[in-house]
Design a protein around this motif. Structure first.
Motif, PDB file in Angstrom:
ATOM      1  N   ASN A  63     -28.182  18.854  -7.291  1.00 14.18           N
ATOM      2  CA  ASN A  63     -29.487  18.919  -7.964  1.00 14.18           C
ATOM      3  C   ASN A  63     -29.329  19.499  -9.362  1.00 14.18           C
ATOM      4  N   ARG A  64     -30.099  18.991 -10.302  1.00 12.03           N
ATOM      5  CA  ARG A  64     -30.098  19.541 -11.659  1.00 12.03           C
ATOM      6  C   ARG A  64     -31.006  20.758 -11.756  1.00 12.03           C
ATOM      7  N   LEU A  65     -31.879  20.925 -10.792  1.00 18.69           N
ATOM      8  CA  LEU A  65     -32.784  22.069 -10.729  1.00 18.69           C
ATOM      9  C   LEU A  65     -32.656  22.652  -9.332  1.00 18.69           C
ATOM     10  N   HIS A  66     -32.559  23.971  -9.236  1.00 21.46           N
ATOM     11  CA  HIS A  66     -32.516  24.595  -7.918  1.00 21.46           C
ATOM     12  C   HIS A  66     -33.280  25.909  -7.957  1.00 21.46           C
ATOM     13  N   LEU A  67     -33.597  26.423  -6.793  1.00 21.61           N
ATOM     14  CA  LEU A  67     -34.335  27.674  -6.667  1.00 21.61           C
ATOM     15  C   LEU A  67     -33.374  28.820  -6.402  1.00 21.61           C
ATOM     16  N   ASP A  68     -33.663  29.972  -6.980  1.00 23.34           N
ATOM     17  CA  ASP A  68     -32.921  31.211  -6.737  1.00 23.34           C
ATOM     18  C   ASP A  68     -33.854  32.186  -6.035  1.00 23.34           C
ATOM     19  N   PHE A  69     -33.327  32.885  -5.043  1.00 19.06           N
ATOM     20  CA  PHE A  69     -34.098  33.876  -4.302  1.00 19.06           C
ATOM     21  C   PHE A  69     -33.351  35.197  -4.318  1.00 19.06           C
ATOM     22  N   ARG A  70     -34.078  36.307  -4.549  1.00 16.58           N
ATOM     23  CA  ARG A  70     -33.458  37.633  -4.562  1.00 16.58           C
ATOM     24  C   ARG A  70     -33.972  38.420  -3.360  1.00 16.58           C
ATOM     25  N   PRO A  71     -33.147  38.585  -2.337  1.00 12.86           N
ATOM     26  CA  PRO A  71     -33.565  39.324  -1.140  1.00 12.86           C
ATOM     27  C   PRO A  71     -33.278  40.819  -1.267  1.00 12.86           C
ATOM     28  N   ASP A  72     -33.819  41.572  -0.329  1.00 13.42           N
ATOM     29  CA  ASP A  72     -33.477  42.993  -0.230  1.00 13.42           C
ATOM     30  C   ASP A  72     -32.062  43.162   0.322  1.00 13.42           C
ATOM     31  N   ASP A  73     -31.655  42.264   1.217  1.00 15.86           N
ATOM     32  CA  ASP A  73     -30.338  42.331   1.864  1.00 15.86           C
ATOM     33  C   ASP A  73     -29.749  40.921   1.893  1.00 15.86           C
ATOM     34  N   GLN A  74     -28.821  40.647   0.982  1.00 16.93           N
ATOM     35  CA  GLN A  74     -28.259  39.305   0.844  1.00 16.93           C
ATOM     36  C   GLN A  74     -27.587  38.828   2.124  1.00 16.93           C
ATOM     37  N   ASP A  75     -26.748  39.659   2.726  1.00 21.31           N
ATOM     38  CA  ASP A  75     -26.023  39.239   3.936  1.00 21.31           C
ATOM     39  C   ASP A  75     -26.986  38.881   5.064  1.00 21.31           C
ATOM     40  N   ALA A  76     -27.995  39.710   5.268  1.00 16.62           N
ATOM     41  CA  ALA A  76     -28.967  39.456   6.334  1.00 16.62           C
ATOM     42  C   ALA A  76     -29.755  38.180   6.058  1.00 16.62           C
ATOM     43  N   GLU A  77     -30.132  37.967   4.806  1.00 15.94           N
ATOM     44  CA  GLU A  77     -30.923  36.783   4.466  1.00 15.94           C
ATOM     45  C   GLU A  77     -30.096  35.508   4.592  1.00 15.94           C
ATOM     46  N   VAL A  78     -28.856  35.545   4.162  1.00 16.85           N
ATOM     47  CA  VAL A  78     -27.982  34.375   4.316  1.00 16.85           C
ATOM     48  C   VAL A  78     -27.808  34.061   5.798  1.00 16.85           C
ATOM     49  N   ASP A  90     -20.987  23.824  -1.581  1.00 16.71           N
ATOM     50  CA  ASP A  90     -19.950  23.985  -2.591  1.00 16.71           C
ATOM     51  C   ASP A  90     -20.372  23.220  -3.832  1.00 16.71           C
ATOM     52  N   VAL A  91     -20.719  23.964  -4.875  1.00 13.07           N
ATOM     53  CA  VAL A  91     -21.093  23.346  -6.142  1.00 13.07           C
ATOM     54  C   VAL A  91     -20.100  23.737  -7.234  1.00 13.07           C
ATOM     55  N   GLY A  92     -18.895  24.086  -6.797  1.00  9.49           N
ATOM     56  CA  GLY A  92     -17.850  24.452  -7.742  1.00  9.49           C
ATOM     57  C   GLY A  92     -17.717  25.937  -7.994  1.00  9.49           C
ATOM     58  N   GLN A  93     -18.211  26.753  -7.077  1.00  6.55           N
ATOM     59  CA  GLN A  93     -18.063  28.191  -7.238  1.00  6.55           C
ATOM     60  C   GLN A  93     -16.566  28.531  -7.303  1.00  6.55           C
ATOM     61  N   THR A  94     -16.262  29.586  -8.033  1.00 11.66           N
ATOM     62  CA  THR A  94     -14.871  30.012  -8.159  1.00 11.66           C
ATOM     63  C   THR A  94     -14.536  31.151  -7.212  1.00 11.66           C
ATOM     64  N   GLY A  95     -15.532  31.724  -6.582  1.00 11.19           N
ATOM     65  CA  GLY A  95     -15.320  32.876  -5.695  1.00 11.19           C
ATOM     66  C   GLY A  95     -15.680  34.152  -6.426  1.00 11.19           C
ATOM     67  N   GLY A  96     -16.242  35.083  -5.698  1.00 11.69           N
ATOM     68  CA  GLY A  96     -16.605  36.358  -6.304  1.00 11.69           C
ATOM     69  C   GLY A  96     -17.953  36.363  -7.011  1.00 11.69           C
ATOM     70  N   GLU A  97     -18.684  35.243  -6.996  1.00  6.30           N
ATOM     71  CA  GLU A  97     -20.008  35.232  -7.608  1.00  6.30           C
ATOM     72  C   GLU A  97     -20.931  36.151  -6.813  1.00  6.30           C
ATOM     73  N   PRO A  98     -21.913  36.755  -7.499  1.00 13.98           N
ATOM     74  CA  PRO A  98     -22.844  37.630  -6.786  1.00 13.98           C
ATOM     75  C   PRO A  98     -23.978  36.861  -6.107  1.00 13.98           C
ATOM     76  N   TRP A  99     -23.811  35.594  -5.890  1.00 13.53           N
ATOM     77  CA  TRP A  99     -24.807  34.774  -5.203  1.00 13.53           C
ATOM     78  C   TRP A  99     -24.113  33.903  -4.176  1.00 13.53           C
ATOM     79  N   LEU A 113     -29.371  35.330  -4.194  1.00 13.33           N
ATOM     80  CA  LEU A 113     -28.753  36.261  -5.128  1.00 13.33           C
ATOM     81  C   LEU A 113     -28.449  37.593  -4.464  1.00 13.33           C
ATOM     82  N   ALA A 114     -27.612  38.369  -5.113  1.00 15.65           N
ATOM     83  CA  ALA A 114     -27.348  39.731  -4.655  1.00 15.65           C
ATOM     84  C   ALA A 114     -28.592  40.583  -4.911  1.00 15.65           C
ATOM     85  N   GLN A 115     -28.762  41.613  -4.105  1.00 18.01           N
ATOM     86  CA  GLN A 115     -29.898  42.489  -4.302  1.00 18.01           C
ATOM     87  C   GLN A 115     -29.718  43.276  -5.598  1.00 18.01           C
TER      88      GLN A 115
END
Length: 118
Positions: A63-78, A90-99, A113-115
């Motif tokens: 997608n050329r447009l996507h939604l970002d969400f910021r939770p209180d607890d990233q691990d729990a929300e994922v 997999d959209v080409g992340q390199t690893g270590g991104e905070p999302w 996203l990370a909290q």
């Protein structure tokens, strides 16, 4: 200002199913549902919303447009979203991104996203 943000429109093979999935994922409500579209909002009279509209073509690329969400607890929300049917994307992340990039049941990417650490 003369413009008011009403909604984001998302192409869908099955708008009702995808709209209900997102309503459940976000804790939103379905305000309109038909064979052609499904609209969800945070509350019945609160904008902006998401409108899922039927299209014949399947999703082919990222997608050329996507939604970002910021939770209180990233691990729990994922974990919660994966349990509800989201899949890792997999959209080409390199690893270590905070999302974390996930996709909904029709393959639309979104990020958890990370909290915030104030």
């Amino acid at each position: 200002m003369t413009l008011k943000w009403e909604q984001v429109v998302v192409d869908a093979a099955d708008p009702a199913a995808l709209g209900r999935w997102w309503a459940d994922a976000l804790g939103w409500v379905v305000v309109h549902e038909s064979a052609e579209e499904c609209e969800i909002r945070p509350e019945p009279d609160r904008l902006p919303g998401l409108l899922f509209a039927v299209v014949e073509d399947g999703k082919l690329v990222k997608n050329r447009l996507h939604l970002d969400f910021r939770p209180d607890d990233q691990d729990a929300e994922v974990a919660r979203l994966l349990a509800r049917g989201a899949l890792p994307a997999d959209v080409g992340q390199t690893g270590g991104e905070p999302w974390v990039v996930l996709e909904d049941p029709e393959g639309n990417e979104f990020c958890v996203l990370a909290q915030h650490h104030d």
